[in-house]
Design an enzyme around this catalytic site. Structure first.
Site, PDB file in Angstrom:
ATOM      1  N   ASP A  14     113.228  -9.392-102.109  1.00 49.07           N
ATOM      2  CA  ASP A  14     114.530  -9.586-102.046  1.00 49.07           C
ATOM      3  C   ASP A  14     115.058  -9.023-100.880  1.00 49.07           C
ATOM      4  O   ASP A  14     115.217  -7.896-100.516  1.00 49.07           O
ATOM      5  CB  ASP A  14     115.313  -9.019-103.323  1.00 49.07           C
ATOM      6  CG  ASP A  14     116.866  -9.329-103.155  1.00 49.07           C
ATOM      7  OD1 ASP A  14     117.081 -10.381-103.329  1.00 49.07           O
ATOM      8  OD2 ASP A  14     117.522  -8.043-103.224  1.00 49.07           O
ATOM      9  N   THR A  43     119.932 -14.355 -99.879  1.00 49.45           N
ATOM     10  CA  THR A  43     120.026 -13.169 -99.009  1.00 49.45           C
ATOM     11  C   THR A  43     119.036 -13.292 -97.609  1.00 49.45           C
ATOM     12  O   THR A  43     119.567 -13.012 -96.661  1.00 49.45           O
ATOM     13  CB  THR A  43     119.844 -11.775 -99.758  1.00 49.45           C
ATOM     14  OG1 THR A  43     118.820 -11.829-100.309  1.00 49.45           O
ATOM     15  CG2 THR A  43     120.993 -11.830-100.779  1.00 49.45           C
ATOM     16  N   THR A  44     118.045 -13.794 -98.078  1.00 50.92           N
ATOM     17  CA  THR A  44     116.935 -13.799 -97.072  1.00 50.92           C
ATOM     18  C   THR A  44     117.404 -15.104 -96.121  1.00 50.92           C
ATOM     19  O   THR A  44     117.123 -15.018 -94.930  1.00 50.92           O
ATOM     20  CB  THR A  44     115.601 -13.856 -97.491  1.00 50.92           C
ATOM     21  OG1 THR A  44     115.282 -12.787 -98.351  1.00 50.92           O
ATOM     22  CG2 THR A  44     114.470 -13.974 -96.438  1.00 50.92           C
ATOM     23  N   ASP A  88     120.043 -12.016-109.915  1.00 49.71           N
ATOM     24  CA  ASP A  88     120.160 -13.001-108.825  1.00 49.71           C
ATOM     25  C   ASP A  88     120.299 -14.117-109.434  1.00 49.71           C
ATOM     26  O   ASP A  88     121.263 -15.091-109.282  1.00 49.71           O
ATOM     27  CB  ASP A  88     119.036 -13.127-107.973  1.00 49.71           C
ATOM     28  CG  ASP A  88     119.106 -12.068-106.680  1.00 49.71           C
ATOM     29  OD1 ASP A  88     120.019 -10.972-106.784  1.00 49.71           O
ATOM     30  OD2 ASP A  88     118.134 -11.921-106.088  1.00 49.71           O
TER      31      ASP A  88
END
Length: 529
Positions: free
Chosen positions: A63, A96-97, A386
């Site tokens: 994550d 997020t990545t 998530d």
């Protein structure tokens, strides 16, 4: 004329090219750090805290937000990307990545343009125009879920979980996450979904419990089951039934006086318990400890008393049960009670918990996660959280776009076509934005061990011919219509990812000086050796 020093001696300043290079290097390094975790075949990172022996000292995760939050960065531009990743996590829960990698790729392209003597403000103008084109292309390609919202939610959940530790059981967890979110009836209140981690078993033994679970038990000799519960929720000290000799200074003439003091304390506690019992509740839940004497009084009155419900637990309990947390008991008429149909003990593995069934907030539920190690449980919780955030976001605005790199190539192709209509150096910046977007599917292919050059060029050709639903089928290593494969994503997540990356890049590009304040001087140590 002699140079004039404005800053303090120990303050530092970088200007112009040096400051810009420092920003680029720091931000690009952050992107390279998380790049290998992108996509369904991305790799994990082991994060070791300063004290690896402590609980939670080791994390195994892919994550992006968790990785960036756990590492300490000193470079100011790198901190901008870390903050941006945190914002993406809070806003929509996923991507997020992707947002970090896209921002790093945009800065790589910007660095090349700066080296060609193109002014940063020209690059920013071009990036803004390209962002507008990308957003418009993404909006046109989005499809309303309509009556198929459950099916779309399942597909989005599978796509989100496909790149996480739960990918082997994504069907099971997708059903679990969708059931939990649909219980919210569109409220989007994730506090009503409690996630409980229990060591043991395998991940596919995780389940959704339609009650509310509390990891506490009633006191000794108190009822273990309560129907039609009328619950008083409190935050009050119930541990003063005897004099704490070590915490107080008492001067007395003899031991008998100490006994009198203890009796007075005991009487005071009995009066407090009587006030609580005057509320006619049959369940009392306290955030603080309940000592033996009041516990015995509650048992005599056949009242279930639960102690030491931590603050997060008691706040959630008040929300779910429809009650309010009270600290004084003088006015029973104004107290707001919580209600539920049944409170009973259940077993999960070797642990006993309390289940609250038929709670006032009907959408409340608990997800019980099972796993072999603490690290697996923690990563499973992050992955499920998530997925829940993405699903809640989609329920608010039910639009979907194609996943598996299709949306990125769609935006990249649209930008490349529009760039031909832009005159001057700005056109170079617009083209660079499109190239940066195309890097995301390239990295996904590289992480899966596929031939990225072959697949991405074929994918670009399909999109140029109008087949905008084509993306990368990672399992078979070829391009395919990903909407037929059920690989779709929430429009809001993708839009937030592109917009946040562009804004963060613009902020870093505007920097032409980095000034570090002088550190605070330490006071002289005059203590004797």
């Amino acid at each position: 004329m002699l140079p004039v020093q404005i800053l303090k001696d120990s303050a530092q300043e970088e200007r112009g090219e040096s400051a810009r290079l420092s920003s680029f290097v720091g931000a690009i390094a952050i992107g390279d750090l998380v790049k290998s975790t992108l996509g369904p075949k991305g790799m994990d990172k082991i994060l070791i805290s300063g004290n690896p022996e402590s609980a939670g000292g080791i994390k195994v995760t892919n994550d992006g937000a968790t990785i960036l939050k756990s590492i300490g960065v000193d470079n100011p531009a790198a901190k901008v990307l870390v903050d941006m990743s945190m914002t993406q996590d809070h806003e929509v829960g996923d991507g997020t990545t992707s947002v970090t990698v896209l921002a790093a790729e945009l800065l790589k392209e910007a660095e090349k343009l700066v080296n060609q003597r193109i002014h940063p403000q020209t690059i920013i103008t071009g990036y803004r125009r390209a962002l507008g084109i990308a957003q418009e292309a993404l909006k046109k390609s989005s499809i309303e879920s309509g009556d198929n919202i459950r099916e779309d939610l399942l597909k989005i959940a599978r796509t989100t979980l496909g790149s996480k530790i739960l990918s082997q059981h994504k069907e099971h967890f997708a059903q679990l996450a969708v059931d939990a979110v649909l219980r919210l009836k569109g409220s989007g209140n994730l506090d009503a979904i409690q996630i409980i981690k229990k060591l043991g078993g395998s991940m596919n033994e995780s389940y959704l419990d339609e009650g509310f679970l509390l990891e506490k038990l009633p006191g000794m000799y108190q009822p273990r089951r309560m129907e039609k519960a009328k619950i008083l929720i409190a935050n009050t000290p119930m541990d003063t039934d005897k004099v704490k000799v070590f915490g107080s200074r008492v001067r007395v003439d003899g031991v008998a006086k100490v006994a009198e003091l203890e009796a007075a304390e005991k009487l005071k506690m009995k009066e407090k318990v009587d006030k609580i019992l005057s509320h006619n509740c049959n369940v009392f839940i306290n955030r603080q400890l309940i000592y033996n004497y009041p516990e015995q009084l509650f048992a005599d009155a056949k009242v279930m008393a639960i102690e030491h419900a931590d603050f997060e637990g008691i706040e959630r309990l008040a929300l779910v049960l429809g009650g309010e947390i009270v600290s004084t008991f003088d006015s029973p008429d104004t107290a707001q009670f919580g209600y539920c149909e049944l409170i009973e003990e259940i077993m999960i593995g070797e642990d006993r918990l309390l289940r609250f069934s038929g709670v006032k907030l009907g959408e409340a539920c608990s997800v019980v996660l099972r796993g072999a190690t603490q690290q697996i449980l923690e990563e499973s919780e992050r992955s499920l959280h998530d997925a829940l955030c993405v699903l809640v976001t989609h329920v608010k605005e039910s639009k979907t776009v194609a996943g598996a790199g299709a949306s990125e190539i769609l935006m990249s192709t649209a930008i490349a076509m529009e760039a031909q209509k832009v005159a001057g150096k700005e056109a170079l910046a617009v083209e660079a934005f499109g190239r940066a977007l195309a890097q995301l599917p390239t990295i996904i292919c590289d992480n899966a061990g596929l031939d990225s050059a072959e697949l991405v060029t074929r994918l670009r050709a399909e999109h140029a011919n109008g087949r905008h639903n084509f993306g990368i089928d990672i399992e078979k290593g070829e391009i395919a219509d990903v909407t037929k494969l059920g690989v779709i994503e929430s429009y809001n997540v993708k839009l937030c990812m592109v917009s946040s990356a562009a804004e963060a890049t613009e902020q870093i590009l505007r920097v032409d000086a980095i000034i570090k304040a002088a550190p605070r001087p330490r006071a002289q140590d005059n203590r004797p050796c």
